[in-house]
Design an enzyme around this catalytic site. Structure first.
Site, PDB file in Angstrom:
ATOM      1  N   HIS A 108      -0.555   0.503   1.895  1.00 25.10           N
ATOM      2  CA  HIS A 108      -0.308  -0.537   1.115  1.00 25.10           C
ATOM      3  C   HIS A 108      -1.186  -1.521   0.695  1.00 25.10           C
ATOM      4  O   HIS A 108      -1.571  -1.503  -0.412  1.00 25.10           O
ATOM      5  CB  HIS A 108       1.324  -1.281   1.390  1.00 25.10           C
ATOM      6  N   GLU A 109      -1.634  -2.316   1.912  1.00 25.67           N
ATOM      7  CA  GLU A 109      -2.655  -3.271   1.551  1.00 25.67           C
ATOM      8  C   GLU A 109      -4.095  -2.702   1.128  1.00 25.67           C
ATOM      9  O   GLU A 109      -4.641  -3.251   0.280  1.00 25.67           O
ATOM     10  CB  GLU A 109      -2.827  -4.112   2.633  1.00 25.67           C
ATOM     11  N   HIS A 151      -3.646  -2.245  -2.633  1.00 26.10           N
ATOM     12  CA  HIS A 151      -3.984  -3.530  -3.305  1.00 26.10           C
ATOM     13  C   HIS A 151      -5.569  -3.570  -3.239  1.00 26.10           C
ATOM     14  O   HIS A 151      -6.152  -4.048  -4.072  1.00 26.10           O
ATOM     15  CB  HIS A 151      -3.388  -4.684  -2.547  1.00 26.10           C
ATOM     16  N   GLU A 195       1.309  -4.252  -7.641  1.00 22.99           N
ATOM     17  CA  GLU A 195       2.227  -3.821  -6.449  1.00 22.99           C
ATOM     18  C   GLU A 195       2.201  -2.352  -6.840  1.00 22.99           C
ATOM     19  O   GLU A 195       2.601  -1.375  -6.131  1.00 22.99           O
ATOM     20  CB  GLU A 195       3.578  -4.462  -6.851  1.00 22.99           C
TER      21      GLU A 195
HETATM   22 ZN    ZN Z   1       2.318  -5.661  -1.878  1.00 19.83          ZN
END
Ligand code: ZN
Length: 505
Positions: free
Chosen positions: A269-270, A273, A299
């Site tokens: 997830h990160e 980003h 996101e």
């Molecule tokens: Zn996030």
């Protein structure tokens, strides 16, 4: 001459964002490295920087320069030219930063900081009545803020606040996408729960040493294309990504022996980003053209890698062998199907941050409907727990046993983050629509995942999305890339295709 005005505007803006990037690095340090004794001094450093940044961003000269640039029809003739996009986005931020009177800004800062404290107390005691007066104070202050920002004839106070997180997002357009999505998600979840089979729970029993996990997860981020010569990964209590420049992007994750798949998921997830931050054009750093377009689009990048890649079968056909190399006997009994099924287990439950991919959006819809009604005055703060619990029963089919696991679970409303929640679901929707287009453009995409080659997807995102910075509004960018406005169908197609077979539903 307007070009002089434009050059001065950009120079001033870069100067302010350079300071902001220092603040971001100090904030990263505070959450990862700083010893507890540093907190007082750090808060003085942060307050000083915040003051300096505010001074520069709201300087009257910025307003004069903006007006001069805007009056030059040649400079802004093409709305997507470098200059027009930068002027438009600097205007947006300048207006938001100058429209609130200083007393209101100060009162909001003080009240939200106290409210956060009282919320934590109320949550610990699971007693909404302790938080209620603070929620009322916050609502009153943020309604005043919304009035300062203003809203259009067919708009409402919520829109004025949401604009700060997702430019162009309006409650009415969110509702138009959320309502059909909600109905179909409810049907899907109910079908899954009464399906003829259950996915394997084999991965739930796993316990893996933290040092081996710490050595493993950066390899997955690296396989995704996260560049460690331009980034770092460190542990923190709450995972986050902070980018001060495409050449220095910090991501964090967290580990627990019995939660290896959470560490992997939050790292992907990160890192998603992080890839966005590393993919922004460095030559435009410090201007809107070098900045991410919105929270929702940011996101979408994290959720695409976490959910559309990391929960896919082709990914596990490659990754399980890598896991076995790292953990040996501890994982060698697992099959690809067991991991794939474990990663895609659905269970309606109380807590948003622990929710699976299918029920997650229902949690967000509850919050969106309630904060919209709170903001418009249709809902009294006093009735929040009742309305919260009623919706959990209706949308997720579960009873909320107490306020701690109900309307007190999230920090957002105590911190004054009204209008923020929908960006999470927008992220899922954008991710689905973009990923569907990526699959259409690259029919071999899943085959590349099976080989552990994620470079085609990364390159596609770099070119189609990251390189544009804030040149387009988020909705325009979505339409430009996929040829369609944001719609709920791609996410529904993804969830139905992935989940129904696992549940025989
Ligand atoms: Zn996030």
């Amino acid at each position: 001459m307007t070009t002089d005005a434009y050059d001065e505007l950009i120079k001033r803006w870069k100067d302010a964002t350079l300071l902001a990037s220092s603040a971001s690095l100090l904030s990263w340090d505070q959450q990862t490295m700083m010893p507890p004794g540093g907190i007082e001094h750090r808060s003085r450093q942060m307050a000083q920087l915040a003051g300096l940044i505010h001074e520069r961003v709201t300087h009257p000269r910025v307003g004069e320069l903006l007006a001069e640039c805007e009056s030059d029809s040649e400079l802004t003739a093409d709305p997507h030219s470098d200059a027009a996009a930068n002027v438009r986005e600097i205007r947006r931020e300048y207006d938001r930063d100058t429209k609130l009177p200083a007393e209101l800004v100060e009162e909001m800062a003080q009240t939200t900081s106290l409210a956060e404290h009282e919320w934590a107390e109320a949550r610990a005691k699971s007693d909404f009545s302790l938080f209620r007066p603070w929620l009322e104070k916050n609502l009153e202050l943020f309604r005043r803020a919304a009035e300062c920002y203003g809203w259009g004839p067919d708009e409402e106070p919520w829109d004025a606040l949401a604009e700060g997180y997702e430019p162009g997002m309006r409650a009415r357009s969110v509702e138009a996408v959320f309502t059909p999505l909600r109905d179909d998600l409810q049907d899907l979840v109910s079908d899954l729960m009464s399906g003829s089979r259950k996915p394997s729970t084999a991965i739930a029993a796993l316990s893996l040493p933290i040092d081996a996990q710490t050595a493993f997860v950066p390899k997955i981020a690296e396989a995704m294309g996260f560049d460690f010569s331009r980034g770092r990964i460190d542990p923190s209590v709450h995972p986050f990504c902070s980018g001060s420049h495409p050449g220095d992007v910090r991501i964090t994750t967290r580990y627990a022996e019995d939660k290896f798949f959470d560490a992997l998921g939050s790292t992907m997830h990160e890192a998603g980003h992080g890839l966005y931050e590393q993919g922004l054009p460095p030559e435009n750093n410090g201007t809107p053209l070098g900045s991410a377009v919105s929270l929702g689009m940011h996101e979408s990048q994290s959720r695409m890698w976490e959910n559309f890649v990391g929960r896919s079968r082709p990914f596990w056909q490659w990754c399980l062998a890598e896991v076995n190399k790292a953990f040996g006997d501890a994982t060698s009994h697992l099959t690809v199907d067991e991991v794939y099924e474990g990663m895609n287990t659905v269970r309606p439950d109380l807590i948003r941050v622990e929710a699976d991919e299918a029920t997650y959006n229902l949690h967000i819809m509850v919050r969106f409907e309630l904060e919209r009604a709170l903001m418009s005055g249709d809902l009294d703060a006093a009735d929040l727990p009742h309305e919260w619990n009623r919706r959990y029963k209706e949308y997720l089919g579960i009873d909320v046993p107490d306020d701690a696991r109900g309307c007190l679970q999230d920090v957002h409303w105590s911190a004054g983050l009204f209008g923020y929640f929908p960006t999470y679901t927008l992220g899922n929707l954008y991710a689905a629509q973009l990923f569907e287009k990526a699959l259409e453009d690259m029919p071999d995409l899943y085959a590349s995942f099976e080989r552990g080659d994620f470079s085609p997807l990364k390159a596609w995102l770099n070119t189609n999305l990251h390189a544009h910075g804030s040149r387009y509004l988020p909705a325009e960018l979505c339409e430009r890339i996929t040829g369609k406005p944001l719609e709920p169908e791609p996410l529904l197609r993804h969830l139905n295709t992935q989940l129904r077979p696992l549940y025989g539903a």
